[in-house]
Design a protein around this motif. Structure first.
Motif, PDB file in Angstrom:
ATOM      1  N   ALA A 193       0.826  -1.206   0.000  1.00  0.00           N
ATOM      2  CA  ALA A 193       0.000   0.000   0.000  1.00  0.00           C
ATOM      3  C   ALA A 193       0.864   1.261   0.000  1.00  0.00           C
ATOM      4  O   ALA A 193       0.589   2.218  -0.748  1.00  0.00           O
ATOM      5  N   ALA A 194       1.920   1.283   0.811  1.00  0.00           N
ATOM      6  CA  ALA A 194       2.782   2.465   0.874  1.00  0.00           C
ATOM      7  C   ALA A 194       3.514   2.689  -0.446  1.00  0.00           C
ATOM      8  O   ALA A 194       3.718   3.834  -0.871  1.00  0.00           O
ATOM      9  N   THR A 195       3.904   1.609  -1.116  1.00  0.00           N
ATOM     10  CA  THR A 195       4.593   1.738  -2.409  1.00  0.00           C
ATOM     11  C   THR A 195       3.668   2.348  -3.441  1.00  0.00           C
ATOM     12  O   THR A 195       4.054   3.249  -4.201  1.00  0.00           O
ATOM     13  N   TRP A 196       2.432   1.883  -3.504  1.00  0.00           N
ATOM     14  CA  TRP A 196       1.481   2.420  -4.477  1.00  0.00           C
ATOM     15  C   TRP A 196       1.194   3.893  -4.202  1.00  0.00           C
ATOM     16  O   TRP A 196       1.047   4.691  -5.123  1.00  0.00           O
ATOM     17  N   MET A 197       1.140   4.268  -2.939  1.00  0.00           N
ATOM     18  CA  MET A 197       0.799   5.636  -2.575  1.00  0.00           C
ATOM     19  C   MET A 197       1.912   6.627  -2.904  1.00  0.00           C
ATOM     20  O   MET A 197       1.632   7.786  -3.223  1.00  0.00           O
ATOM     21  N   ASN A 198       3.170   6.203  -2.827  1.00  0.00           N
ATOM     22  CA  ASN A 198       4.282   7.151  -2.878  1.00  0.00           C
ATOM     23  C   ASN A 198       5.199   6.992  -4.075  1.00  0.00           C
ATOM     24  O   ASN A 198       6.197   7.711  -4.166  1.00  0.00           O
ATOM     25  N   MET A 199       4.895   6.083  -4.999  1.00  0.00           N
ATOM     26  CA  MET A 199       5.821   5.826  -6.091  1.00  0.00           C
ATOM     27  C   MET A 199       5.772   6.898  -7.180  1.00  0.00           C
ATOM     28  O   MET A 199       6.699   6.996  -7.988  1.00  0.00           O
ATOM     29  N   GLY A 200       4.742   7.705  -7.236  1.00  0.00           N
ATOM     30  CA  GLY A 200       4.601   8.670  -8.317  1.00  0.00           C
ATOM     31  C   GLY A 200       5.704   9.708  -8.352  1.00  0.00           C
ATOM     32  O   GLY A 200       6.272  10.000  -9.409  1.00  0.00           O
ATOM     33  N   GLY A 201       6.046  10.278  -7.203  1.00  0.00           N
ATOM     34  CA  GLY A 201       7.091  11.291  -7.163  1.00  0.00           C
ATOM     35  C   GLY A 201       8.442  10.738  -7.563  1.00  0.00           C
ATOM     36  O   GLY A 201       9.185  11.354  -8.335  1.00  0.00           O
ATOM     37  N   ALA A 202       8.791   9.546  -7.034  1.00  0.00           N
ATOM     38  CA  ALA A 202      10.074   8.938  -7.393  1.00  0.00           C
ATOM     39  C   ALA A 202      10.123   8.598  -8.875  1.00  0.00           C
ATOM     40  O   ALA A 202      11.165   8.745  -9.521  1.00  0.00           O
ATOM     41  N   THR A 203       9.015   8.155  -9.439  1.00  0.00           N
ATOM     42  CA  THR A 203       8.985   7.813 -10.860  1.00  0.00           C
ATOM     43  C   THR A 203       9.279   9.022 -11.726  1.00  0.00           C
ATOM     44  O   THR A 203      10.049   8.943 -12.694  1.00  0.00           O
ATOM     45  N   LEU A 204       8.687  10.162 -11.409  1.00  0.00           N
ATOM     46  CA  LEU A 204       8.930  11.372 -12.203  1.00  0.00           C
ATOM     47  C   LEU A 204      10.372  11.849 -12.069  1.00  0.00           C
ATOM     48  O   LEU A 204      10.968  12.348 -13.037  1.00  0.00           O
ATOM     49  N   ILE A 205      10.959  11.697 -10.880  1.00  0.00           N
ATOM     50  CA  ILE A 205      12.363  12.085 -10.706  1.00  0.00           C
ATOM     51  C   ILE A 205      13.266  11.187 -11.544  1.00  0.00           C
ATOM     52  O   ILE A 205      14.196  11.659 -12.225  1.00  0.00           O
ATOM     53  N   TYR A 206      13.009   9.889 -11.514  1.00  0.00           N
ATOM     54  CA  TYR A 206      13.797   8.973 -12.335  1.00  0.00           C
ATOM     55  C   TYR A 206      13.597   9.260 -13.822  1.00  0.00           C
ATOM     56  O   TYR A 206      14.551   9.196 -14.607  1.00  0.00           O
ATOM     57  N   LEU A 207      12.376   9.571 -14.208  1.00  0.00           N
ATOM     58  CA  LEU A 207      12.104   9.846 -15.622  1.00  0.00           C
ATOM     59  C   LEU A 207      12.852  11.093 -16.084  1.00  0.00           C
ATOM     60  O   LEU A 207      13.388  11.121 -17.207  1.00  0.00           O
ATOM     61  N   ALA A 208      12.912  12.118 -15.250  1.00  0.00           N
ATOM     62  CA  ALA A 208      13.673  13.321 -15.607  1.00  0.00           C
ATOM     63  C   ALA A 208      15.159  13.003 -15.750  1.00  0.00           C
ATOM     64  O   ALA A 208      15.839  13.527 -16.639  1.00  0.00           O
TER      65      ALA A 208
END
Length: 323
Positions: A193-208
């Motif tokens: 549950a915590a991974t699904w809730m918080n993965m969006g910010g890290a994903t965008l940083i990695y994508l940049a």
């Protein structure tokens, strides 16, 4: 025979209108310049003082107060110095070591899932050429949801009677699980549950970070016959090493302070204390046991540990900036 003469008026008309000579530069009065500079300085320092007061009241004062409470004991409205007795009391509590084990287990599982999954999702999104903005919004959507709403959604999904996860297991002819009621699966359920809730910010940083990698490096790797996994290992990972290291430290600092997800999903302690974390134990000492000295001692221990990771984060960030 005399030379022809040209009148002064015709000469002036040919030369055009006379331009006034620039006079000496006259600056503002000395007193006016001083007042302007003083006004700018007062304005700048006024904003700075406001920020310093906010930090002092909401950040520095609580830390100083926590440090003092860790060595004090309050009984019947009287505060006395207790020395190291608060630390001894919490260290002799059986829940103390269980809370640290659970916190470290949550951090380890969160690194396995919450650190790897966003990076893999960023790799996949980086390959899309169409609908990239829509996919970014879709990935970041869980971060924009209120944490309580997200946790309650997962509590519904984990329900052993009508939850979606057990429905999927039943469809696959697999045994159903007591996700939040079983000590063996409770912590993993919280991590998911915590991974699904918080993965969006890290994903965008990695994508940049991925979009800053020169395409020539991948072309050279393809000419050398490198496949997908070799390109990721020899090109992508080295080029994003600094970002990966910083995100790793940030995730360790964040996961060791976990409180919301276990508290709402399992009531904090969970089955047989399987989801009791250090922050939840601090909450219990302060608001259930009314032992503010013990809570402050636990908080001070956690503060010292996280200060080490924060120092490593700052030093690593400065080293990357110098490069």
């Amino acid at each position: 025979m005399s030379a022809p003469t040209v009148s002064t008026q015709s000469t002036r008309q040919a030369a055009g209108p006379r331009r006034p000579r620039p006079g000496p530069a006259v600056g503002p009065p000395a007193g006016g310049a001083f007042r302007q500079a003083l006004r700018r300085q007062l304005t700048a320092h006024g904003f700075l003082i406001g920020a310093v007061l906010c930090f002092a009241f909401f950040s520095w004062y609580p830390m100083v107060r926590e440090f003092l409470l860790a060595f004090q004991r309050t009984e019947d409205g009287r505060t006395t110095w207790a020395g190291w007795s608060n630390f001894t009391t919490v260290a002799n509590d059986p829940a103390f070591w269980q809370a640290w084990r659970n916190t470290l287990l949550f951090t380890l599982l969160a690194l396995v899932l919450g650190f790897a999954v966003p990076f893999v999702v960023a790799l996949v999104l980086n390959e899309f050429r169409h609908a990239r903005g829509y996919l970014r919004m879709l990935v970041y959507l869980p971060v924009m949801l209120p944490p309580v709403a997200s946790v309650l959604l997962f509590k519904y999904l984990y329900d052993p009677g009508y939850g979606l996860f057990n429905e999927i297991l039943a469809f696959l002819h697999l045994p159903e699980q007591q996700w939040l009621q079983d000590p063996d699966t409770a912590m993993l359920s919280v991590v998911i549950a915590a991974t699904w809730m918080n993965m969006g910010g890290a994903t965008l940083i990695y994508l940049a970070a991925l979009q800053d990698i020169p395409g020539e490096l991948y072309e050279a790797a393809e000419l050398d016959g490198a496949g997908l996994l070799r390109k990721i290992w020899h090109v992508t990972v080295p080029q994003t090493r600094l970002v990966l290291s910083l995100m790793l430290l940030m995730q360790i600092i964040a996961t060791m302070q976990v409180f919301t997800e276990p508290f709402l999903l399992t009531g904090g302690a969970g089955p047989e204390g399987a989801t009791t974390t250090v922050v939840h134990l601090i909450y219990q000492y302060a608001f259930n046991f009314n032992d503010y000295g013990g809570a402050a001692a636990l908080g001070l221990l956690l503060l010292v540990l996280l200060a080490g990771f924060s120092a490593a984060y700052v030093r690593l960030g400065r080293g990357g900036g110098d490069e």
